[in-house]
Design an enzyme around this catalytic site. Structure first.
Site, PDB file in Angstrom:
ATOM      1  N   THR A 102       0.835  -1.251   0.031  1.00 50.07           N
ATOM      2  CA  THR A 102       0.094   0.071   0.113  1.00 50.07           C
ATOM      3  C   THR A 102       0.954   1.190  -0.057  1.00 50.07           C
ATOM      4  OG1 THR A 102      -1.935  -0.959   1.197  1.00 50.07           O
ATOM      5  CG2 THR A 102      -2.104   1.236   1.309  1.00 50.07           C
ATOM      6  N   LYS A 177      -7.229   1.447  -2.789  1.00 49.46           N
ATOM      7  CA  LYS A 177      -6.950   0.837  -1.646  1.00 49.46           C
ATOM      8  C   LYS A 177      -6.835   2.151  -0.448  1.00 49.46           C
ATOM      9  CE  LYS A 177      -5.125  -1.515   1.640  1.00 49.46           C
ATOM     10  NZ  LYS A 177      -4.132  -2.239   1.714  1.00 49.46           N
ATOM     11  N   LYS A 245       0.473   4.860   8.467  1.00 46.97           N
ATOM     12  CA  LYS A 245       1.361   5.060   7.060  1.00 46.97           C
ATOM     13  C   LYS A 245       0.270   5.250   6.386  1.00 46.97           C
ATOM     14  CE  LYS A 245       2.412   1.995   4.485  1.00 46.97           C
ATOM     15  NZ  LYS A 245       1.930   1.155   3.495  1.00 46.97           N
TER      16      LYS A 245
END
Length: 293
Positions: A102, A177, A245
Site C-alpha cells: 500500500t 486502496k 502510514k
C-alpha cells in the site's frame, strides 16, 4: 510480451505477515519462486519449502519473469525499485513488476513510466484482507496498469485473491486502496465503541456480536476483528504502524483533491495516540485499548 506459464519464475520481495503466506500460496500453485528480503530469517520457511534465495533485489530481478514486492513504506518501495541496485535497473525487458505494497498513487505512476522505458510492464496491486486473507488466498486485489498486463497476470492474482478487480491505469489500484483504508478507519472506531458499550452495559459481547454482525451494522472488521478484541488478542494481522502510514497517504491524497475527511483525521489521531503508548506493533484492532481505558 512473454506468455505467462506454470514455469514462469516469480521473484518475491517482502516476506512479512502477509507476504510470507502469499509467497507460499504461489509455490503451492506450482510457480518457481525466488525470494529476497532484508532479514533472511523471515524467509526460512519458504526456503525450506523450496524457494531459492537471492542475495539482492538486483539478482532477484535479473533472474525472475515476474517480480512481486510487498514491503513496508513508500520509501522502501522507492529504494527497491530505483537506483543502481534496484529492480528496474536489472529486470529483463518483457518482464513484469507488481507492487502490492500500500503506497502512494503518484509513486505507482512513476514506477509505471520508468518501467515502460525499459520495456517492463508495471502493475500496482495493493491488497486487503489481512493475515487471514493472505493465508487463505482470499485477498481483495485492486489493480492499476494496462488491461493487457492485468490479463496476463490474472493467473497469479487468482492464486492470491478471490476478489480481483482491474480499476484502471497506473495508480488506480493505490487510489482504490486509499478508499478501502478510509472506510476501515472510521468503521474501526464504531466497532471499538460498540464492543466497549456492550461490555460496560454488562452484556455478553460475543452474544451481542451474533445479533449485530449479520444486520445493517455488519462489516469485515466487526466479524473478523471484534472477536479478537473481546479475547484480548492483539497480535497483528495488520500493524498499527502500517495503518498509520496508509492513513497519512490517504490524507495527503485527499488534501490534494481538496476533499473533506473528518472521519479519517479522527481515526489517524486515535491511532497515533495508540502508537505513542506503545501499540505500534499491535494489530489495528488494538485500538479498543483506548476505549477500555
Amino acid at each position: 510480451m512473454m506468455a505467462l506459464a506454470k514455469d514462469t519464475v516469480i521473484g518475491f520481495i517482502g516476506t512479512g505477515v502477509m507476504g510470507k503466506s502469499m509467497a507460499a500460496n504461489l509455490m503451492e500453485a506450482g510457480f518457481p519462486l525466488n525470494v529476497y528480503t532484508r532479514t533472511k530469517t523471515k524467509a526460512e520457511e519458504l526456503l525450506e519449502a523450496g524457494a531459492v534465495w537471492k542475495e539482492s533485489a538486483a539478482d532477484l530481478a535479473a533472474e525472475s519473469d515476474v517480480i512481486i514486492t510487498i514491503v513496508g513504506y513508500p520509501s522502501d518501495v522507492e529504494e527497491v525499485y530505483f537506483g543502481d541496485s534496484g529492480i528496474l535497473a536489472h529486470a529483463k525487458a518483457g518482464s513484469f513488476v507488481i507492487d502490492m505494497t500500500t503506497s502512494k498513487p503518484k509513486l505507482a505512476e512513476r514506477i509505471y513510466k520508468e518501467a515502460a522505458k525499459k520495456e517492463i510492464e508495471s502493475v500496482d496491486a495493493p491488497v486487503s484482507g489481512g493475515d487471514v486473507g493472505a493465508k487463505n488466498g482470499t485477498l481483495a486485489i485492486m489493480a492499476g496498469g494496462s488491461e493487457a498486463a492485468y490479463q496476463e497476470l490474472k493467473p497469479i492474482f487468482d492464486v492470491l485473491g478471490s476478489n480481483v478487480v482491474h480499476q484502471g491505469p497506473a495508480g488506480s489500484g493505490q487510489h482504490t486502496k486509499m478508499s478501502n483504508q478510509i472506510t476501515i478507519a472510521s468503521n474501526m472506531i464504531g466497532v471499538c465503541e460498540a464492543i466497549t458499550y456492550a461490555e460496560k452495559a454488562g452484556l455478553d459481547p460475543e452474544r451481542v456480536l451474533s445479533s449485530i454482525s449479520t444486520g445493517a451494522a455488519g462489516s469485515w472488521s466487526l466479524s473478523n476483528l471484534a472477536p479478537r478484541m473481546i479475547a484480548g488478542d492483539y497480535d497483528p494481522g495488520f500493524y498499527v504502524k502500517h495503518f498509520i502510514k496508509d492513513m497519512k497517504i490517504a490524507l495527503e491524497s485527499a488534501k490534494e483533491m481538496e476533499l473533506l475527511t473528518p472521519g479519517l483525521e479522527l481515526s489517524l489521531s486515535l491511532y497515533q495516540r495508540l502508537a505513542e503508548s506503545g501499540g505500534e506493533d499491535h494489530g489495528t484492532h488494538a485500538l479498543i485499548k483506548l476505549f477500555r481505558g
